[in-house]
Design a protein around this motif. Structure first.
Motif, mmCIF file in Angstrom:
data_model
loop_
_atom_site.group_PDB
_atom_site.id
_atom_site.type_symbol
_atom_site.label_atom_id
_atom_site.label_comp_id
_atom_site.label_asym_id
_atom_site.label_seq_id
_atom_site.Cartn_x
_atom_site.Cartn_y
_atom_site.Cartn_z
ATOM 1 N N UNK A 1 -8.913 -0.194 13.358
ATOM 2 C CA UNK A 1 -8.708 -0.020 11.967
ATOM 3 C C UNK A 1 -7.890 -0.932 11.275
ATOM 4 N N UNK A 2 -7.748 -0.294 10.268
ATOM 5 C CA UNK A 2 -7.573 -1.068 8.903
ATOM 6 C C UNK A 2 -6.536 -2.305 8.875
ATOM 7 N N UNK A 3 -5.014 -1.242 9.448
ATOM 8 C CA UNK A 3 -3.726 -2.370 9.647
ATOM 9 C C UNK A 3 -3.905 -3.069 10.816
ATOM 10 N N UNK A 4 -4.829 -3.069 11.614
ATOM 11 C CA UNK A 4 -4.449 -4.136 12.788
ATOM 12 C C UNK A 4 -5.851 -5.033 12.753
ATOM 13 N N UNK A 5 -6.408 -4.546 11.338
ATOM 14 C CA UNK A 5 -7.482 -5.445 10.535
ATOM 15 C C UNK A 5 -6.656 -6.786 10.446
ATOM 16 N N UNK A 6 -6.279 -6.278 9.298
ATOM 17 C CA UNK A 6 -5.524 -6.411 7.889
ATOM 18 C C UNK A 6 -4.612 -7.604 8.793
ATOM 19 N N UNK A 7 -4.049 -7.081 9.999
ATOM 20 C CA UNK A 7 -2.986 -8.687 10.290
ATOM 21 C C UNK A 7 -3.958 -9.918 10.839
ATOM 22 N N UNK B 1 5.628 -7.814 3.827
ATOM 23 C CA UNK B 1 5.856 -8.462 4.559
ATOM 24 C C UNK B 1 4.630 -7.361 5.493
ATOM 25 N N UNK B 2 4.275 -8.214 6.425
ATOM 26 C CA UNK B 2 2.782 -6.619 7.510
ATOM 27 C C UNK B 2 3.891 -7.087 9.376
ATOM 28 N N UNK B 3 3.847 -6.139 8.744
ATOM 29 C CA UNK B 3 4.549 -5.663 10.526
ATOM 30 C C UNK B 3 3.367 -6.205 11.898
#
Length: 354
Positions: free
Chosen positions: A207-213, A316-318
């Motif tokens: 998903x967007x979150x894990x892909x962004x991190x 920041x990104x978690x």
């Protein structure tokens, strides 16, 4: 709230880098790189026999700038990963995939692969020696006081010798050696993204979150530059009278990197087009506030002076497990850090989910 544009479908981003310089310098050939095996560990597009040594050399160095992608891009520039005497001997006598001159090899060469001989022709020996030398040069660059990207300074030292960096107080200009060193540095830094694979941080989920991190993790070690960076990647920044200075000098204008919000914007782009500044990113996502106890990978974390949304100064990104990925401040690099100490705990303002 500000509008976030969600892009439906695939988007192909083409990065064209024009390099003017010495004809002998080579750019990565896309077709050949695609034929090489890809994999995890923050690295892709390198032959399988090089991968474990590149990852080990990066791991052994305590300088965050020595990423696997930097070592890989440098190896490709030096030899295209060639290992035969015919293909990996330069006209000046440099030898092996990392192109060591005999005198330099005598300083940095070791029997890393344990076959009983230290040879610049052995992949393990060569890559580990390259890593040791680059690690030392990064340390020299960091403490030199010279402005600019420490990776650029280290690469210049590898190519021309650190004495030339000292002579010019930075990367030698185009006028030096017909631009060979200048272009060597520019080509390697511009082709690093070709070799950036899944980040060194283990991120589960989709998903967007894990892909962004995962995308942000490939930039660990990139310098902080106030006002620098954006959707296309790192860039030089600027000083505004207050921010961007290091030891009394404007560092941002000569440093290629990210600031906190450009790193976040870059990480989610193009699937999620967040605005540019930390305060605007909070405004665009504040209707999806998240409790600190319910954080998920990819959530945005904000810090503020005076506990006010109008005074937000950092994002920041978690990254999971109580950690964040962030671009902290001038003089530092993109890093993985504990949430509890990433910024002053009293300044923590809240979290949102894009």
């Amino acid at each position: 709230m500000a509008v976030i544009i969600k892009v439906v479908g695939g988007v192909v981003a083409l990065l064209m880098v024009a390099v003017i310089g010495v004809v002998a310098l080579v750019l990565v050939d896309d077709a050949q790189a695609d034929e090489m095996s890809d994999g995890g560990g923050g690295l892709r597009g390198v032959p399988a026999e090089f991968r474990p040594w590149i990852l080990q050399a990066s791991k052994d160095c305590k300088e965050p700038g020595l990423t696997p992608s930097l070592l890989a891009a440098q190896l490709y520039q030096e030899s295209k990963f060639k290992t035969s005497v015919r293909e990996a001997t330069s006209r000046t006598g440099a030898q092996g995939p990392a192109q060591f001159m005999p005198g330099t090899w005598a300083t940095w060469g070791r029997d890393a692969d344990g076959n009983g001989a230290a040879s610049p022709w052995d992949i393990g020996d060569a890559v580990m020696a390259q890593g040791r030398m680059m690690c030392s040069l990064l340390g020299q660059a960091k403490h030199s006081g010279y402005s600019g990207d420490v990776r650029a300074l280290a690469l210049a030292g590898y190519n021309a010798g650190w004495q030339r960096v000292e002579q010019f107080h930075g990367v030698p200009p185009k006028s030096f050696a017909n631009g060979e060193t200048y272009n060597y540095v520019q080509i390697i830094l511009s082709t690093m993204p070709r070799f950036e694979g899944p980040g060194l941080v283990e991120i589960t989920g989709s998903g967007d979150g894990p892909d962004a991190v995962r995308k942000a993790a490939t930039r660990i070690g990139t310098p902080y530059a106030w006002g620098g960076g954006g959707p296309a990647g790192p860039s030089t920044g600027f000083c505004d009278g207050t921010s961007g200075y290091l030891n009394g000098k404007c560092s941002a204008s000569t440093t290629t990197g990210f600031d906190c919000s450009s790193l976040v914007q870059y990480s989610y782009w193009p699937d999620l087009k967040l605005p540019r500044t930390a305060a605007a990113q909070y405004g665009a996502t504040s209707d999806h506030a998240v409790s600190r106890h319910d954080l998920k990978v990819g959530d945005l974390l904000f810090w503020s002076h005076g506990n006010s949304s109008g005074s937000i100064y950092h994002v920041a990104l978690y990254a999971g497990d109580g950690n964040v990925i962030q671009a902290p401040r001038t003089g530092r690099n993109v890093e993985l850090a504990p949430l509890t100490s990433a910024m002053p705990e009293s300044d923590y303002y809240g979290a949102t989910r894009p």
